[in-house]
Design an enzyme around this catalytic site. Structure first.
Site, PDB file in Angstrom:
ATOM      1  N   TYR A 288       0.844  -1.194   0.000  1.00 54.66           N
ATOM      2  CA  TYR A 288       0.000   0.000   0.000  1.00 54.66           C
ATOM      3  C   TYR A 288       0.884   1.250   0.000  1.00 54.66           C
ATOM      4  CZ  TYR A 288      -3.902   3.029   1.540  1.00 54.66           C
ATOM      5  OH  TYR A 288      -4.852   4.010   1.652  1.00 54.66           O
ATOM      6  N   SER A 289       1.677   1.388  -1.056  1.00 50.77           N
ATOM      7  CA  SER A 289       2.538   2.558  -1.229  1.00 50.77           C
ATOM      8  C   SER A 289       2.893   2.636  -2.706  1.00 50.77           C
ATOM      9  CB  SER A 289       3.797   2.454  -0.357  1.00 50.77           C
ATOM     10  OG  SER A 289       4.502   1.254  -0.617  1.00 50.77           O
TER      11      SER A 289
ATOM     12  N   LEU B 102      15.815  -3.124   9.491  1.00 45.15           N
ATOM     13  CA  LEU B 102      14.600  -2.706  10.193  1.00 45.15           C
ATOM     14  C   LEU B 102      13.726  -1.954   9.212  1.00 45.15           C
ATOM     15  CD1 LEU B 102      12.905  -2.212  12.815  1.00 45.15           C
ATOM     16  CD2 LEU B 102      14.160  -0.050  13.043  1.00 45.15           C
ATOM     17  N   ASP B 103      12.452  -2.355   9.104  1.00 45.65           N
ATOM     18  CA  ASP B 103      11.485  -1.650   8.263  1.00 45.65           C
ATOM     19  C   ASP B 103      10.471  -0.961   9.166  1.00 45.65           C
ATOM     20  OD1 ASP B 103      10.151  -0.742   6.021  1.00 45.65           O
ATOM     21  OD2 ASP B 103       8.974  -2.570   5.766  1.00 45.65           O
TER      22      ASP B 103
ATOM     23  N   GLY C 253       7.293   0.864   9.904  1.00 45.60           N
ATOM     24  CA  GLY C 253       6.006   0.933   9.222  1.00 45.60           C
ATOM     25  C   GLY C 253       5.967  -0.120   8.138  1.00 45.60           C
TER      26      GLY C 253
ATOM     27  N   GLY D 270       4.167  -6.611   5.153  1.00 41.99           N
ATOM     28  CA  GLY D 270       5.371  -7.419   5.250  1.00 41.99           C
ATOM     29  C   GLY D 270       6.116  -7.784   3.985  1.00 41.99           C
TER      30      GLY D 270
ATOM     31  N   GLN E  23      -2.213  -5.721  10.436  1.00 44.53           N
ATOM     32  CA  GLN E  23      -0.975  -5.972   9.701  1.00 44.53           C
ATOM     33  C   GLN E  23      -0.068  -6.929  10.466  1.00 44.53           C
ATOM     34  OE1 GLN E  23       0.611  -2.032   8.952  1.00 44.53           O
ATOM     35  NE2 GLN E  23      -0.616  -1.768   7.091  1.00 44.53           N
TER      36      GLN E  23
ATOM     37  N   CYS F 150      -6.198  12.010  -4.931  1.00 42.82           N
ATOM     38  CA  CYS F 150      -4.757  11.867  -4.702  1.00 42.82           C
ATOM     39  C   CYS F 150      -4.017  11.697  -6.027  1.00 42.82           C
ATOM     40  CB  CYS F 150      -4.473  10.680  -3.785  1.00 42.82           C
ATOM     41  SG  CYS F 150      -4.847  10.997  -2.055  1.00 42.82           S
TER      42      CYS F 150
END
Length: 398
Positions: A133-134, A169-170, A172, A176, A199, A356
């Site tokens: 979702y990005s 490290l991710d 947010g 996954g 999530q 958007c």
């Protein structure tokens, strides 16, 4: 009649492209020359005073409530309004009507869960199978959304110049995909952090299903609570949620959690032009507490840490295309959304996705990848950018 006359005057200069307006009494008026890109149907008057004061919120609610309908291309209509220098959207002072929102850990958790915990099933309906979702990364115009989202993950990991056995490290981590790919295809020991219960649960299911318990983990906590240092840090579509007052602390935390000479890739929506980084309607209905920082704002915060910028890559057109595909996918499941969530919810999300896309198309906002090193710039990276694209090709981003 006075209100109608005021509308007619406003519509004369509000759109860059021709439009048609049908008023509540049945009168139809054309504005601009040529074939209209859309028809605006006003079923009832909406307060001119409210529109001029806070257009986004007033018109957004009117659209959700069915007081205003649009026949034709909604995205192009909004883009046309953004591109007109005299549009009501350009002159709106809506930002001052947004209540100050706390970004404490408790408030941040509530904000995140109000959006992401609508339910995994909702997002599965219109996202691609990776549940990303990005902004995607379209190496080719013909790429499917799933291919482009996979490209994006590889592009990020390739920029970081990761090596097997290193830690990641991710911040947010979403559902996954990045941490799972980092472990399976790059040999990293990856950790994701999220505030979304939905999530967190799904990522743990994926970890167990793929037998990655010793290599991937996910933490349900605020990023400010993380203590361990990592060789690499990613954060995709996250800093838009931390709030203006916490941006400095956000970049300081990235700096704190990164080992010396480690690399970080921060990917997020950024304003390249001066202006308010908030939208009243989106803050009320979609992303409570959201704030879009300017490019110079982020760079200033980065300069206050030991992080140094190695590369900036704008991806505006990629996010426009991503949103357009999401909107098409969302329209394809309209009946299901209406059945489970109702008409107002459907109109809200439809407006959000298309508005958007219009904002990216008009250049109001951008999305930028910030590649950074902790310590001297490029100390732990090859001399030129060519390594990124060679690695992209090797990992299937062509």
């Amino acid at each position: 009649m006075l209100e109608k006359a005021a509308y007619k005057q406003i519509f004369k200069t509000s759109f860059k492209s021709p439009v048609t307006v049908e008023f509540w009494d049945g009168e139809t008026q054309a504005y601009g020359e040529g074939t209209p890109i859309a028809k605006i149907i006003m079923h009832e008057p909406v307060s001119i005073k409210d529109i001029m004061a806070h257009a986004s919120l007033t018109l957004g609610e009117a659209y959700m409530d069915g007081k205003i309908e649009v026949q034709g291309d909604l995205q192009q209509l909004v883009t046309s309004a953004y591109l007109s220098s005299q549009s009501f959207l350009r002159g709106s002072k809506f930002a001052k009507f947004i209540p100050k929102r706390s970004h404490s850990e408790k408030a941040s958790k509530e904000d995140v869960q109000s959006h992401y915990d609508i339910g995994n099933e909702f997002y599965k309906m219109w996202l691609d199978p990776t549940m990303t979702y990005s902004c995607a990364y379209f190496a080719n115009e013909s790429d499917t959304l799933e291919m482009a989202q996979t490209n994006k993950v590889h592009h990020i990991l390739n920029k970081l110049n990761v090596k097997p056995g290193e830690t990641l490290l991710d911040i947010g981590c979403g559902w996954g995909t990045l941490v799972l790919t980092a472990a399976k295809e790059y040999g990293l020991k990856a950790t994701g952090v999220t505030l979304s219960q939905q999530q967190y649960d799904l990522v743990n299911q994926k970890i167990a299903a793929e037998g990655l318990e010793g290599q991937v983990s996910v933490i349900l906590e605020d990023y400010r609570e993380v203590k361990q240092q990592y060789d690499h840090i990613t954060s995709v579509g996250m800093f838009e949620h931390v709030g203006k007052e916490n941006l400095e602390a956000y970049f300081e935390q990235v700096d704190k959690l990164l080992v010396d000479n480690g690399t970080a890739l921060i990917h997020g929506i950024t304003g390249q032009q001066k202006g308010e980084g908030v939208d009243a309607w989106i803050n009320k209905y979609i992303f409570p507490g959201g704030y879009i920082p300017g490019l110079s704002e982020n760079i200033e915060h980065i300069m206050g840490t030991s992080l140094q910028i190695d590369d900036l890559e704008p991806l505006r057109r990629h996010y426009q295309k991503t949103l357009e595909i999401w909107a098409d996918n969302f329209h394809a499941v309209k009946d299901h959304v209406l059945e489970h969530y109702g008409e107002r919810f459907y109109r809200m999300w439809d407006l959000y996705l298309q508005a958007c896309a219009a904002s990216f198309e008009a250049g109001n906002i951008d999305v930028v990848q910030y590649l950074m090193t902790k310590g001297p710039s490029s100390a732990n990276l090859p001399m030129t950018r060519s390594y990124i694209y060679h690695a992209d090709v090797a990992s299937g981003v062509k």
